[in-house]
Design a protein around this motif. Sequence first.
Motif, PDB file in Angstrom:
ATOM      1  N   VAL A  77      47.708  52.581 118.004  1.00  0.00           N
ATOM      2  CA  VAL A  77      48.648  52.851 119.102  1.00  0.00           C
ATOM      3  C   VAL A  77      48.158  54.054 119.893  1.00  0.00           C
ATOM      4  N   SER A  92      58.618  47.885 117.424  1.00  0.00           N
ATOM      5  CA  SER A  92      57.330  47.196 117.375  1.00  0.00           C
ATOM      6  C   SER A  92      56.155  48.164 117.410  1.00  0.00           C
ATOM      7  N   ASN A 116      56.754  61.638 121.790  1.00  0.00           N
ATOM      8  CA  ASN A 116      56.728  60.217 122.119  1.00  0.00           C
ATOM      9  C   ASN A 116      57.881  59.498 121.435  1.00  0.00           C
ATOM     10  N   PHE A 128      51.808  50.161 111.632  1.00  0.00           N
ATOM     11  CA  PHE A 128      51.069  49.778 112.841  1.00  0.00           C
ATOM     12  C   PHE A 128      49.745  50.522 112.867  1.00  0.00           C
ATOM     13  N   TYR A 142      43.981  57.586 118.413  1.00  0.00           N
ATOM     14  CA  TYR A 142      44.957  56.533 118.146  1.00  0.00           C
ATOM     15  C   TYR A 142      45.873  56.919 116.990  1.00  0.00           C
ATOM     16  N   HIS A 152      51.263  58.754 124.589  1.00  0.00           N
ATOM     17  CA  HIS A 152      51.290  59.168 126.001  1.00  0.00           C
ATOM     18  C   HIS A 152      50.129  60.093 126.332  1.00  0.00           C
ATOM     19  N   LEU A 170      59.016  55.682 120.229  1.00  0.00           N
ATOM     20  CA  LEU A 170      58.483  54.351 119.976  1.00  0.00           C
ATOM     21  C   LEU A 170      59.609  53.418 119.546  1.00  0.00           C
ATOM     22  N   ASP A 171      59.475  52.126 119.883  1.00  0.00           N
ATOM     23  CA  ASP A 171      60.485  51.151 119.468  1.00  0.00           C
ATOM     24  C   ASP A 171      60.087  50.516 118.141  1.00  0.00           C
ATOM     25  N   ARG A 230      55.700  50.229 120.009  1.00  0.00           N
ATOM     26  CA  ARG A 230      55.380  50.426 121.423  1.00  0.00           C
ATOM     27  C   ARG A 230      56.003  51.716 121.934  1.00  0.00           C
ATOM     28  N   VAL A 231      55.219  52.508 122.676  1.00  0.00           N
ATOM     29  CA  VAL A 231      55.732  53.747 123.254  1.00  0.00           C
ATOM     30  C   VAL A 231      56.698  53.402 124.382  1.00  0.00           C
ATOM     31  N   THR A 232      57.938  53.898 124.292  1.00  0.00           N
ATOM     32  CA  THR A 232      58.976  53.583 125.279  1.00  0.00           C
ATOM     33  C   THR A 232      59.429  54.799 126.076  1.00  0.00           C
TER      34      THR A 232
END
Length: 323
Positions: A57, A100, A95, A54, A313, A60, A97-98, A102-104
């Motif tokens: 991104v 994809s 952090n 990725f 990022y 947080h 991340l899932d 994405r931060v969860t």
Amino acid sequence: MSMSGHISRRGLIGAGSAALLSAGAIGALTAGEATAAVPKTRRFDLSKPSHDVFRGVLLHEKHHAMQGMAYDAKNRRLFISQQRDGSSGDDLCINRLDASGRVTGHMHIDNAGHGVSIGVEPRGSDSYIWVECESSSNDDSGRGTALARFKFVNGKKPSGVKKFFKGSKTITCATDPVNERILIRRKEAGKFTLRLYDFSSMDAGNGTFTDPLAKITQPRLGNGSVTFQGYTVLGSYLYTLDGDGHADPADINSYVSCVDLNTGKVVDRFRTKAGKSLVYREPEGMAITTSGGEIRLNMGFASRRSMGHIDRYANVFHKNVLI
């Protein structure tokens, strides 16, 4: 990013010739002292291209670069550490991340250190984080003096913390999600020393490990004056990442190295240009992940939108060819 599946040890361990230096390897190859008998496994071919996992991104803590990474293969979660915005320099954010990218979720850890490398240990549906703690200094120079182990709980401060290797100097760790092991890196007698343990040898109640599978002193990398940026472990090999941030792609000096844990020898070292188009690209962190039955060597790079932009990022790339 697609990260799934748990790979068995049998899928990694295989017969093969002695690790040979690849044509085009860069830098002096040296050996550190070693005491080990880790079953020999395949290793990543560092000469092969890297692929995107990725890019771009925003973690947080928006104003600080990513640091260490670790992957929970059972629950398909990637964890990335970074310093906290507005902190004195040794407070960290972990952090979650899932699949994809994405931060969860996130957790804040006070007075921890720098977060160069972290680990994760799956227990059922829970992920237990391993990260340095009890920083040596309450500023950016602070480094951990022990390892903390705690369950990741989104939005909470750590509780039920177990501490290991108390009284250490500059201690961090990395985890092998395939073989369920943890690699400890710390200074001993002035030299960075790495010890590999099975998680099965852990006594959480007493905060101890027994019977290390390997012990090596970190060998000289490149010209010996490199900026160390992260490491990870898979089977019988240690992987390291070094280099500096740069504005001009012509100045790329990021290298990935492979070290044999049985001999302490650097068996491969290559310059990586993964993400070379990123603005102010800086190598940050490594982790082993799995995806659809494939084992991957992941390398992290921090970037900016533009040189004057304050946000940092997270970008991750992987290599996937084993030899």
